[in-house]
Write an enzyme that holds these catalytic residues in place. Structure first.
Site, PDB file in Angstrom:
ATOM      1  N   SER A 115       0.832  -1.206   0.000  1.00  0.00           N
ATOM      2  CA  SER A 115       0.000   0.000   0.000  1.00  0.00           C
ATOM      3  C   SER A 115       0.858   1.243   0.000  1.00  0.00           C
ATOM      4  CB  SER A 115      -0.854  -0.027   1.272  1.00  0.00           C
ATOM      5  OG  SER A 115      -1.412   1.236   1.521  1.00  0.00           O
ATOM      6  N   TYR A 139      -1.655  -0.117  10.344  1.00  0.00           N
ATOM      7  CA  TYR A 139      -1.959  -0.740   9.050  1.00  0.00           C
ATOM      8  C   TYR A 139      -0.771  -0.591   8.093  1.00  0.00           C
ATOM      9  CZ  TYR A 139      -3.604  -1.250   4.313  1.00  0.00           C
ATOM     10  OH  TYR A 139      -3.689  -1.622   2.999  1.00  0.00           O
ATOM     11  N   LYS A 143       2.092  -3.487   6.568  1.00  0.00           N
ATOM     12  CA  LYS A 143       2.449  -3.724   5.157  1.00  0.00           C
ATOM     13  C   LYS A 143       3.964  -3.612   4.964  1.00  0.00           C
ATOM     14  CE  LYS A 143      -1.590  -4.551   3.505  1.00  0.00           C
ATOM     15  NZ  LYS A 143      -1.879  -5.860   2.899  1.00  0.00           N
TER      16      LYS A 143
END
Ligand code: UDP
Length: 327
Positions: A115, A139, A143
């Site tokens: 991302s 988050y 990643k």
């Protein structure tokens, strides 16, 4: 056979459909926590969870898997701030189970859903892959951790992977079969369309005082089918070159929240009110991709413009409204 972990979700289901159209054999492995069984358009389906090592091993033992695509992750940034344990367990620890099982069964190729959240606040626009990696949320960190683990797996075990750093996935399948169904929905384009469909009173605009031409945030919206195309090309790249890598997937063009609202009004022919609200914490003003590396490595470029994104999303959400009204 290509194993698609999280293949019943938004981007995974579009990729499964495209891989099948291209003649690949696929199997989807999904726990259906956020995925939808009816989004799996062909190929095998295994309802399973990466937290269950035996189930993952059985899946590898029972199928001739040559490569894995891994979409299975939680992806609500705000939730990751409130409950990081959930994100590190699911997005990091459970991915380790997948990697260890790949290793055990000699599967050497992985395409990983990363991302643009790995970058954090953009210091320069467009963002290249050389930009510092300072994610702002658990988050984004989850990643980045996997990207780093994958680099170690390559060095130590020769596992080859391609991490694809998506910007804002949007739009829906042109055939109208699959699209975006998030519960809860937090993304701008579906929310604007729901306002146009009278399913919400208004579109809430988070922040109107950003340092952008109209004061609202700018994002790089990339059609989900263009993302699916990039996954096919990433798989071919791994097979062709035997090299690992990472690259951005975006269009290089930004659209503001107000521009999106205007386009949704134009394409739907429906007016709806906007309400101004406080900025969402941690929202950077502008995120736009430099996608030249994807072009060079994968021979990929985005083919679908903002109009096609809104048109396909409008068709999909109109169908969703009819479906929900008939439940
Ligand atoms: N946004 C907004 N109202 C909404 C949802 C989103 O103004 O109801 C804004 C949000 O602040 C961001 C942009 O729209 O600047 C895109 O948000 P989205 O959640 O779709 O994607 P993100 O960039 O956060 O991953």
């Amino acid at each position: 056979m290509i194993l698609i972990v999280g293949g019943a979700g938004y981007i995974g289901s579009h990729t499964n459909k495209l891989l099948r159209e291209r003649g690949y054999r696929t199997a989807v492995f999904d726990n259906l926590v956020h995925g939808h069984r009816e989004f799996v358009k062909g190929g095998g389906f295994i309802q399973g969870d990466l937290s269950d090592r035996e189930q993952v091993r059985l899946c590898f033992a029972g199928n001739p898997i040559e490569a894995v695509m891994h979409f299975g992750a939680f992806a609500y940034v705000g939730e990751s701030v409130a409950d990081p344990a959930k994100y590190y367990r699911n997005n990091v620890a459970n991915t380790l189970t997948l990697l260890e099982t790949m290793q055990e069964f000699g599967v050497k190729h992985l395409v990983f859903s990363s991302s643009c959240a790995v970058y954090g606040h953009a210091e320069a626009i467009p963002l290249t892959e050389e930009h510092p990696l300072r994610p702002l949320s658990p988050y984004g960190r989850s990643k980045l951790m996997i990207e780093e683990i994958l680099a170690d797996y390559d060095r130590a075990y020769g596992m080859k992977s391609m991490s694809l750093r998506y910007f804002n996935a949007a739009g829906a399948d042109a055939g109208g079969e699959i699209g975006e169904r998030h519960l809860p929905e937090t993304h701008l384009i579906p929310l604007a369309i729901q306002a146009a469909l009278d399913r919400r009173r208004s579109l809430v605009i988070h922040g109107t005082d950003y340092p952008t031409p109209d004061g609202t945030c700018i994002r790089d919206y990339i059609h989900v089918t263009d993302l699916a195309e990039a996954h096919c090309k990433a798989l071919e790249y791994l097979k062709r070159t035997g090299q690992s890598g990472f690259c951005n997937l975006g269009t290089g063009k930004g659209a503001s929240v107000k521009e999106i609202a205007t386009l949704v009004r134009e394409i739907s022919g429906k007016d709806f009110p906007s309400a101004e609200a406080e900025p969402r914490p941690g929202d950077p003003p502008v995120l736009v991709a430099d996608y030249r590396k994807a072009q060079e490595l994968l021979g990929w470029r985005p083919e679908r413009d903002m109009g096609e994104i809104i048109l396909t999303a409008w068709a999909w959400h109109s169908k969703e409204r009819d479906r929900e009204e008939n439940i």
